[in-house]
Structure formats: structure tokens, C-alpha cells
Design an enzyme around this catalytic site. Structure first.
Site, PDB file in Angstrom:
ATOM      1  N   ALA A  68      57.503 108.631 -24.033  1.00 21.20           N
ATOM      2  CA  ALA A  68      56.535 109.392 -24.809  1.00 21.20           C
ATOM      3  C   ALA A  68      55.144 109.026 -24.300  1.00 21.20           C
ATOM      4  CB  ALA A  68      56.682 109.110 -26.301  1.00 21.20           C
ATOM      5  N   TYR A  69      54.155 109.718 -24.831  1.00 17.09           N
ATOM      6  CA  TYR A  69      52.810 109.625 -24.276  1.00 17.09           C
ATOM      7  C   TYR A  69      51.824 109.059 -25.291  1.00 17.09           C
ATOM      8  CZ  TYR A  69      54.867 112.100 -20.491  1.00 17.09           C
ATOM      9  OH  TYR A  69      55.670 112.419 -19.433  1.00 17.09           O
ATOM     10  N   LEU A  70      51.024 108.099 -24.812  1.00 16.19           N
ATOM     11  CA  LEU A  70      49.920 107.556 -25.598  1.00 16.19           C
ATOM     12  C   LEU A  70      48.716 108.479 -25.505  1.00 16.19           C
ATOM     13  CD1 LEU A  70      50.237 103.849 -24.472  1.00 16.19           C
ATOM     14  CD2 LEU A  70      50.653 104.725 -26.778  1.00 16.19           C
TER      15      LEU A  70
END
Length: 156
Positions: A28-30
Site C-alpha cells: 500500500a502507499y503512504l
């Protein structure tokens, strides 16, 4: 400087045969913006923080660092944008290249893509018979976009 040069394709699984020794990946992406994405990835029992720049052709900057697994899982759970990308990756050797084939689950169920990293943008490659269509420049297939606009929601 760390550069990633890759091409991405759709796959015809019926032509591929048996897949073995896949690695389960959750990522997933920060952060996602036009200039860079920051990704957390758990692959089997290892974890990584990756920063990727924007594409210029099929090339972009990429920096990857191993991080503690427990911290990566906490970031995925508490800090990252949802949904988490869930897939199994298979490595397939074909004509002196390693092809990374991803079968997606969850929100992106039904999507199968393969990527091949190159040493230069003009490197010649021989496509496997199971490759259907190149989607390298189609931003819908970027993992960061699959999080925002999952495959299940695409118009057919």
C-alpha cells in the site's frame, strides 16, 4: 542513481501452464502524487519501503530499503491508503529475462499482468507466447492507481 526501466503486459493465463513458487505480496502507499510514490510492501517474511519517481518514457527513479516486518505491517494497517494491493508474484525466465507475473486478489481480482525489467529503453526483447497486450504507458495499471481505481470498478 537507481533507475527502473520496465515494460508491462497483460497475460493470457490459458497459454502459460503451471505456475510454481509464487510469493504473496501485500502493499500500500503512504504517499502518491505526480512526482513520486512511497510504498510499503510485505513479501513473504520480508518488508520494504520503496520510493519511485514519475515515469519518463518507461524509466523512473526507484529506491528500495528493507525495513522491519512488524513496522511494515503496522504501517500497512495504520498509515497507508486503502485498499491494500494483494497479489501473488511468480518469476518466469524467458529468453534471458526474468518476467514478474502478478495475479491480483481482492479489489483487483481477475487482473493478471507481467513486467520485465530492461537494461535500456531500446533493449530488444522476445515476447513470450502468453503475452497479450502491452500496457506500459496505461496509468490504470500502475499499482498506485489500482488502489484508487480498482480493477473491479473498470468499465468493460
Amino acid at each position: 542513481m537507481a533507475l527502473e526501466i520496465e515494460r508491462k503486459y497483460l497475460v493470457d493465463l490459458e497459454k502459460l501452464g503451471t505456475l510454481e513458487n509464487g510469493s504473496r505480496i501485500k502493499q500500500a502507499y503512504l504517499s502518491t502524487n505526480k512526482d513520486a510514490v512511497v510504498r510499503v510492501r510485505v513479501k513473504n517474511d520480508k518488508a520494504y519501503l520503496t520510493i519511485k519517481g514519475s515515469n519518463i518514457g518507461v524509466t523512473r527513479l526507484e529506491f528500495e530499503y528493507e525495513i522491519p516486518l512488524d513496522e511494515a505491517n503496522e504501517m500497512l494497517d495504520k498509515l497507508c491508503q486503502k485498499p491494500v494491493i494483494d497479489k501473488t508474484r511468480y518469476l518466469i525466465t524467458h529468453e534471458n529475462h526474468i518476467w514478474e507475473l502478478d495475479i491480483f486478489y481482492g479489489e483487483n481480482e481477475g487482473l493478471v499482468v507481467v513486467e520485465v525489467e530492461l537494461s535500456s529503453e531500446d533493449e530488444t526483447i522476445i515476447l513470450p507466447s502468453w503475452v497479450k497486450e502491452e500496457v506500459t504507458t496505461d496509468a490504470r495499471y500502475y499499482n498506485s492507481n489500482l488502489m484508487k481505481h480498482p480493477f473491479k470498478d473498470w468499465q468493460k
